[in-house]
Design a protein around this motif. Sequence first.
Motif, mmCIF file in Angstrom:
data_model
loop_
_atom_site.group_PDB
_atom_site.id
_atom_site.type_symbol
_atom_site.label_atom_id
_atom_site.label_comp_id
_atom_site.label_asym_id
_atom_site.label_seq_id
_atom_site.Cartn_x
_atom_site.Cartn_y
_atom_site.Cartn_z
ATOM 1 N N SER A 40 -11.576 136.980 36.289
ATOM 2 C CA SER A 40 -12.768 137.178 35.475
ATOM 3 C C SER A 40 -12.601 138.485 34.727
ATOM 4 C CB SER A 40 -14.020 137.238 36.356
ATOM 5 O OG SER A 40 -15.117 137.730 35.614
ATOM 6 N N VAL A 42 -14.857 140.428 34.375
ATOM 7 C CA VAL A 42 -15.690 141.371 35.115
ATOM 8 C C VAL A 42 -14.892 141.807 36.341
ATOM 9 C CG1 VAL A 42 -17.928 141.728 36.180
ATOM 10 C CG2 VAL A 42 -17.680 140.068 34.331
ATOM 11 N N MET A 44 -15.008 143.522 38.964
ATOM 12 C CA MET A 44 -15.421 143.522 40.366
ATOM 13 C C MET A 44 -15.227 142.143 41.028
ATOM 14 S SD MET A 44 -19.083 144.576 41.983
ATOM 15 C CE MET A 44 -19.355 146.190 41.290
ATOM 16 N N ILE A 45 -15.283 141.082 40.230
ATOM 17 C CA ILE A 45 -15.207 139.733 40.808
ATOM 18 C C ILE A 45 -13.844 139.463 41.446
ATOM 19 C CG2 ILE A 45 -15.237 137.269 40.231
ATOM 20 C CD1 ILE A 45 -17.613 137.838 38.404
ATOM 21 N N ALA A 120 -22.934 142.807 45.455
ATOM 22 C CA ALA A 120 -21.699 142.170 45.018
ATOM 23 C C ALA A 120 -21.382 140.959 45.894
ATOM 24 C CB ALA A 120 -20.550 143.170 45.043
ATOM 25 N N VAL A 122 -23.467 138.927 47.391
ATOM 26 C CA VAL A 122 -24.328 137.808 46.975
ATOM 27 C C VAL A 122 -23.801 137.202 45.672
ATOM 28 C CG1 VAL A 122 -26.618 137.160 46.140
ATOM 29 C CG2 VAL A 122 -26.396 138.665 48.125
ATOM 30 N N LEU A 123 -23.534 138.046 44.698
ATOM 31 C CA LEU A 123 -23.226 137.555 43.354
ATOM 32 C C LEU A 123 -21.817 136.977 43.253
ATOM 33 C CD1 LEU A 123 -24.923 140.406 41.300
ATOM 34 C CD2 LEU A 123 -25.812 138.121 41.817
ATOM 35 N N VAL A 124 -20.845 137.590 43.911
ATOM 36 C CA VAL A 124 -19.495 137.029 43.875
ATOM 37 C C VAL A 124 -19.478 135.699 44.634
ATOM 38 C CG1 VAL A 124 -17.071 137.389 44.495
ATOM 39 C CG2 VAL A 124 -18.407 139.274 43.547
ATOM 40 N N ASP A 126 -21.954 133.619 44.624
ATOM 41 C CA ASP A 126 -22.502 132.687 43.629
ATOM 42 C C ASP A 126 -21.443 132.291 42.604
ATOM 43 O OD1 ASP A 126 -24.889 132.902 44.913
ATOM 44 O OD2 ASP A 126 -25.876 134.124 43.393
ATOM 45 N N PHE A 127 -20.661 133.265 42.186
ATOM 46 C CA PHE A 127 -19.596 132.995 41.217
ATOM 47 C C PHE A 127 -18.589 131.985 41.778
ATOM 48 C CE2 PHE A 127 -15.278 133.932 39.713
ATOM 49 C CZ PHE A 127 -15.425 133.757 38.345
ATOM 50 N N LEU A 129 -19.024 129.814 44.157
ATOM 51 C CA LEU A 129 -19.656 128.507 44.284
ATOM 52 C C LEU A 129 -19.672 127.800 42.923
ATOM 53 C CD1 LEU A 129 -20.863 127.043 46.688
ATOM 54 C CD2 LEU A 129 -23.111 127.860 46.024
ATOM 55 N N GLY A 130 -19.984 128.547 41.888
ATOM 56 C CA GLY A 130 -19.949 127.984 40.540
ATOM 57 C C GLY A 130 -18.548 127.502 40.178
ATOM 58 N N GLN A 131 -17.543 128.310 40.480
ATOM 59 C CA GLN A 131 -16.154 127.916 40.195
ATOM 60 C C GLN A 131 -15.756 126.677 40.997
ATOM 61 O OE1 GLN A 131 -14.927 128.823 37.591
ATOM 62 N NE2 GLN A 131 -13.674 130.666 37.715
ATOM 63 N N PHE A 133 -17.668 124.215 41.833
ATOM 64 C CA PHE A 133 -18.207 123.037 41.150
ATOM 65 C C PHE A 133 -17.480 122.758 39.840
ATOM 66 C CE2 PHE A 133 -21.660 123.404 44.189
ATOM 67 C CZ PHE A 133 -21.870 122.072 44.485
ATOM 68 N N ARG A 134 -17.054 123.814 39.147
ATOM 69 C CA ARG A 134 -16.289 123.589 37.918
ATOM 70 C C ARG A 134 -15.011 122.819 38.209
ATOM 71 N NH1 ARG A 134 -16.022 128.872 34.110
ATOM 72 N NH2 ARG A 134 -14.726 127.462 32.892
ATOM 73 N N PHE B 133 -27.099 120.766 42.054
ATOM 74 C CA PHE B 133 -25.869 120.010 41.801
ATOM 75 C C PHE B 133 -25.995 118.571 42.283
ATOM 76 C CE2 PHE B 133 -23.997 124.143 40.926
ATOM 77 C CZ PHE B 133 -23.219 123.815 39.833
ATOM 78 N N SER B 149 -22.219 123.631 35.455
ATOM 79 C CA SER B 149 -21.381 124.361 36.414
ATOM 80 C C SER B 149 -20.748 125.581 35.747
ATOM 81 C CB SER B 149 -20.320 123.453 37.038
ATOM 82 O OG SER B 149 -19.447 122.933 36.065
ATOM 83 N N ALA B 152 -23.385 128.184 35.763
ATOM 84 C CA ALA B 152 -23.569 128.828 37.073
ATOM 85 C C ALA B 152 -22.600 129.995 37.253
ATOM 86 C CB ALA B 152 -23.392 127.801 38.196
ATOM 87 N N THR B 153 -21.350 129.811 36.832
ATOM 88 C CA THR B 153 -20.391 130.913 37.002
ATOM 89 C C THR B 153 -20.673 132.042 36.002
ATOM 90 O OG1 THR B 153 -18.758 129.930 35.506
ATOM 91 C CG2 THR B 153 -18.562 129.380 37.828
ATOM 92 N N ALA B 156 -23.524 134.224 37.186
ATOM 93 C CA ALA B 156 -23.105 135.137 38.254
ATOM 94 C C ALA B 156 -22.260 136.275 37.684
ATOM 95 C CB ALA B 156 -22.327 134.374 39.329
ATOM 96 N N GLU B 157 -21.378 135.940 36.736
ATOM 97 C CA GLU B 157 -20.590 136.996 36.081
ATOM 98 C C GLU B 157 -21.499 138.004 35.390
ATOM 99 O OE1 GLU B 157 -16.243 135.757 34.606
ATOM 100 O OE2 GLU B 157 -17.795 134.579 33.660
ATOM 101 N N VAL B 160 -23.034 140.340 37.885
ATOM 102 C CA VAL B 160 -22.074 141.343 38.369
ATOM 103 C C VAL B 160 -21.827 142.387 37.285
ATOM 104 C CG1 VAL B 160 -19.741 141.756 39.239
ATOM 105 C CG2 VAL B 160 -20.975 139.711 39.948
ATOM 106 N N LEU B 163 -24.499 144.802 37.323
ATOM 107 C CA LEU B 163 -24.327 145.678 38.477
ATOM 108 C C LEU B 163 -23.327 146.784 38.142
ATOM 109 C CD1 LEU B 163 -25.471 145.343 41.344
ATOM 110 C CD2 LEU B 163 -23.318 144.262 41.986
#
Lengths: 337, 337
Positions: A40, A42, A44-45, A120, A122-124, A126-127, A129-131, A133-134, B133, B149, B152-153, B156-157, B160, B163
């Motif tokens: 990413s 970003v 931090m991810i 971080a 929580v949000l990573v 979420d990221f 989880l999104g990936q 599903f992608r 989903f 999807s 969603a990512t 989240a990005e 972050v 942040l």
Amino acid sequence: MGLVIPFDEKSSESGLERLAALVAQDMNRVNQTILARTGSDVAMIPEVAKHLISSGGKRLRPMLTLAAAGLSGYRGEGHVKLAAAVEFMHTATLLHDDVVDQSDMRRGKLAARMLWGNEASVLVGDFLLGQAFRMMVEVGSLACLDVLSVAATVIAEGEVMQLSAAKDTQTTEDAYLAVIRAKTAELFAAACEVGPTVATRPKAEIEACRAYGMNLGIAFQLIDDALDYGGQSAKLGKNVGDDFREGKITLPVVLSFRRGSESERAFWKRALEEGQSAEGDLENALALMKKHRALEDTVERARHYGAMARDALGIFNDSPWKKALLDAVDFCIGRAH
Amino acid sequence: MGLVIPFDEKSSESGLERLAALVAQDMNRVNQTILARTGSDVAMIPEVAKHLISSGGKRLRPMLTLAAAGLSGYRGEGHVKLAAAVEFMHTATLLHDDVVDQSDMRRGKLAARMLWGNEASVLVGDFLLGQAFRMMVEVGSLACLDVLSVAATVIAEGEVMQLSAAKDTQTTEDAYLAVIRAKTAELFAAACEVGPTVATRPKAEIEACRAYGMNLGIAFQLIDDALDYGGQSAKLGKNVGDDFREGKITLPVVLSFRRGSESERAFWKRALEEGQSAEGDLENALALMKKHRALEDTVERARHYGAMARDALGIFNDSPWKKALLDAVDFCIGRAH
């Protein structure tokens, strides 16, 4: 106070190696996919994700997906992304779990939340989880998306259930089982189910793989919960008694509580429900578990689910895949040395 | 110190009403779906979800999905579940945001995490995301699953990113825009994009709806950030200066900092970066924003994106749907009274 289980050490040690060897080539591609998909802009991810992903989990769940696809004679490419998606779902759960449990350690390293903060984690999560599903969408199998999206909600339900049951020493074995079915075994089941699903195999085979994964997952968590009171800290990457200090009600506690005297129950209530810990509490807990054979019987219960996992695969013809999956059961239970 | 924007009040007030009336029947079904899908045997899940869902957001995002489907002449049933999924994704984000921001309030009520704890907010958010989903899978459009999807990512990005940029007064307007595009506007864009996508309309129409949503979302967040320094607290359900107290770098701050003197910049750094708050800091911040027209120009920027949103719909023939979507732009900007 270590837990000693009479078990053929050789078979348990070779168990995961056979599986690992069979899926080695595909696992390389899974690992490449995992690395690519934590990328990413970003910064931090990838930092947070790699901290956890590179800290050396066994990658048991994606191996199960690959093996279940192999068992099903799958010839396509979708299993690699599905396996990576399963591992991302697992990793996201770990990140969120650490926040929920306020854990300091994970796999022998500082938990991500200790280094980057709860935010971080929580949000990573979420990221990832999104990936996940992608990647499922890219595979394009609505049936697999169905399996894994249901798993995502069931896992969250299991975690909330655990939260609601936390610190309640009256928790029954059935209630405990409902929690570990949802929070742990469901992902094992889904990981195995997507193999024959992406291979569009008949319903009976899909259900057999799901049942194998579900029972394996229950056995896995039972052993995990036993090891928390007697495992080798370095291997597990956590300390003996972590669950005890967090007031988690696992089967060793459920059995000790139900088999104990009134004064013993008063001890469990004080230590786990009221959070009044005293010097020597963990030692006392371990002594009570020994007295009531709580750890041995937790492992015995795990064996029961292990046997169910094995029988679930009975409908498949012999093959290296089937052998590897059967050995994985021995591995999961054999960890309790 | 209230923000007064020269804007036709009548049109802004009627804006959302026209949209709401057009989608009223479908919204009833969306609300029923939302209610049904927050159900769980785990009692805490519907409790937490209903606390937030019943606290009366405007349901702007699902209305956009329904209207974009209407604009696209969609005749199927999938738009209802897609709209509910969009609202669940939004609700999950709110739950996780509150944990990340450590917020006490949300929509004028205590934040869920204050009532049930951070743990429940994290896990119920995960549950809702999983349910979102599941509903998309039930609709069965891989193209819509792809859109949501990815969203969603990206969301989240964006969180972050926010942040990482937190408390950095050197944040540029472009960096701020990148954050709000990802964390807010992406879901508006996806909500609008799935309308023509589920209706399998041509690419140009899908892209037009996406561009409308993206620019509307940017305008929406800009106004939100302006209102935080001058809005009516009761209506927004949060207090004037929340962003300031949390050290959030939003456009009003970016503009004030860049237009300010050296001593003013020292003030922003002390107050926002070093977290050393003093009596009268918020009043001083508001005075500096007034001096540099930071709030007015934040709204002016919002107008720019609003105009882009309107033009994006130019390729569609006139219809009540189009008129309602155009009015929604006025509503989003007109909130800044």
